[in-house]
Each structure stands twice: as structure tokens, then as C-alpha cells.
Design an enzyme around this catalytic site. Structure first.
Site: not given
Length: 293
Positions: A21, A104, A106, A125, A151, A200
Site C-alpha cells: 500500500e 489501524r 490505512n 474489516e 481509502n 482502493d
């Protein structure tokens, strides 16, 4: 439609990453930074020298962003941290969501003013416990709440529009950025079809078009500023997590991918899943900025 079908992405680094990522181009250093969230790694790739470096992180890194004062800002559970690549050390800059133990951080992005936009998410999730923030030093400011997987923060070329993604909701949103950093007039920018993958990480090009990677969607889509789908770049792997424009002319696209969620058969069919990819774009990206705080 912009014809992007001729583009054939190539794998630069066969990492076999679980969840790569945060692709981010550092123009001054000519380095592409990115992370593997689940393996707890920061990666740096220098296309000029071919240098490939990897550092371990103490917790799951959601993003890494170059800092104007040197080093990088890394988003990890419950905080933003300064990371010094030369020593591999981490220093906490500020706390984030200490009360949301299942979350967390992202995806993250630095706008042209040096302000950081980033999101949090439920690590399992499932819960809508994710939020969006901006940070210019001090405490992060929450601007949006109630999303499971956040995202893709990115901004328009004039810095007036924030784009972000509700991944599980398969929706890209646009919102107006106010003078104080708050957002207003949040609206749907684009919807992804039920069987077309999950939006994403994203990036905006010099023409104001929005590019978004698709998890389980086999590629990257390019949208016009009005949300019209313009083109699609197909990949040989199913999950594209983030892209960044880099290189001297900002026409080299770097894209991170993932092998998370793939079966043994799918992994055999996608041996490059979890690698770092690249291709040449017909349009340049926006100049990358560094974190000012």
C-alpha cells in the site's frame, strides 16, 4: 473514453507482498516509498540506481510520506510517527484513535500545502469505526466518521476538492475543502459495480482526472473530473491497492498490489500478486508535496 488498453504494466519488484500500500513518489530523492501493511515493512525503490531497501516496523504501517524537515511520516495504529531511514528509528509525533482499539490507520496523502490527509479503519474489516483526518501538527482533526475501510485520499489540482473512498461501499466521494480544513458538500463521485472490484488507493493527474486502483478488480480506472469513466488499465494481478505518478516528467506510474485473500489456486495463477508494478501514462501526475509538520 481514453484508450489505455495498450498499456501493459510490468512488475518491477516481485515482493510477494501480502498487502502492499501507500505508493508515494519522493521527487527530491527519486525514490518510490510504499509499505506492506501485514508484513510490517517499509520499502524504498530507486529506479535510477535500482536500489531496493526494506525496513521492519513495530506495527502495521498504513502509509509513509516524505517530510520536508527530513525523514518520513508513517501512520501506524494509534499514532503518526517520524521514521528515519538512516537509522531505522521511529518517534511518535501524535496520538491517533487511542480509544478505538480494533482500528489501524490505512491510506494517506500530502496535499500541495503540506497538510496530511489520512484514514483509519476496522482491522477486522467489519465495523464502521473508520474515520478521515487531516494533520498539520498537533492533534489530528477528524473531518468524517463512520466508514469501515477508508481509502484513497487525494485532492484536485487546485486543492479545493478532496476525494476519498468507502471501499466496502464501492463508492468514491468528492467533498469541498473549506478554509479551515473541514469538508462540505460531500457527494458521490463514482460508483463501482457489484462484481467490478473494490475501489482502493487513488491519485489525481495534471488534467484533474482521478485514477483509482481496484481490489479484486484487475486494474486501475481513470475518471474525468465530473465522474465519467474514461479508461481502464488492466493488470495481470487482481488487486491493485495504490498508485503514484513519478519519474522526472511525472508520467511513470508506480502501483502497489496485494495477494491478500487469494486462494492457493489463485496465487498459482497470479505469481506476481503482491509485487510493485509500473507503466507509462500518457498524462503527467501532479507534483508530489512533502509533509510540512
Amino acid at each position: 473514453m481514453t484508450d489505455l488498453s495498450f498499456i501493459k504494466p510490468e512488475c518491477l519488484w516481485e515482493l510477494g507482498g501480502t498487502l502492499l500500500e501507500g505508493a508515494c513518489w519522493d521527487a527530491a530523492a527519486s525514490v518510490l516509498w510504499f509499505v506492506d501493511i501485514k508484513k510490517k515493512h517499509i520499502h524504498g525503490f530507486n529506479p535510477a540506481t535500482g536500489a531496493r531497501d526494506t525496513w521492519n516496523t513495530p506495527d502495521q504501517p498504513g502509509f509513509v510520506l516524505p517530510r520536508a524537515s527530513g525523514g518520513l511520516v508513517v501512520g501506524m495504529p494509534f499514532g503518526l510517527y517520524h521514521f528515519a531511514p538512516e537509522t531505522g528509528s521511529f518517534t511518535r509525533l501524535t496520538s491517533v484513535e487511542a480509544d478505538r482499539v480494533g482500528n489501524r490507520l490505512n491510506d494517506g496523502f500530502t496535499d500541495a500545502t503540506g497538510r496530511v490527509w489520512f484514514g483509519s479503519m476496522d482491522d477486522g474489516e467489519k465495523a464502521d469505526s473508520g474515520a478521515f483526518y487531516h494533520w498539520t501538527g498537533g492533534d489530528p482533526v477528524r473531518v468524517l466518521d463512520g466508514i469501515c475501510i477508508t481509502n484513497g485520499p487525494a485532492t484536485s489540482p487546485d486543492g479545493k476538492i478532496l476525494y476519498h473512498t468507502d471501499t466496502l461501499g464501492q463508492t468514491l466521494y468528492a467533498a469541498d475543502i473549506q478554509a479551515d480544513g473541514s469538508i462540505a458538500n460531500r457527494r458521490v463521485f463514482a460508483k463501482i459495480g457489484k462484481d467490478e472490484g473494490y475501489p482502493d488507493g487513488m491519485a489525481v493527474d495534471a488534467e484533474g482526472c482521478v485514477w483509482t486502483g481496484l481490489f479484486f478488480g484487475w486494474g486501475i480506472r481513470r475518471y474525468a473530473p465530473d465522474g465519467t469513466l474514461l479508461g481502464f488499465v488492466r493488470f495481470p494481478v487482481s488487486s491493485i491497492t495504490k498508485l503514484a505518478f513519478g519519474g522526472p516528467d511525472l508520467k511513470t506510474v508506480y502501483a502497489t498490489t496485494a495477494n491478500k485473500g487469494l486462494s492457493a489456486q489463485q496465487l498459482a495463477e497470479q505469481p506476481l500478486a503482491g509485487g510493485l508494478f509500473t507503466f507509462q501514462s500518457p498524462v503527467a501526475g501532479l507534483p508530489p508535496a512533502k509533509v510540512r509538520a
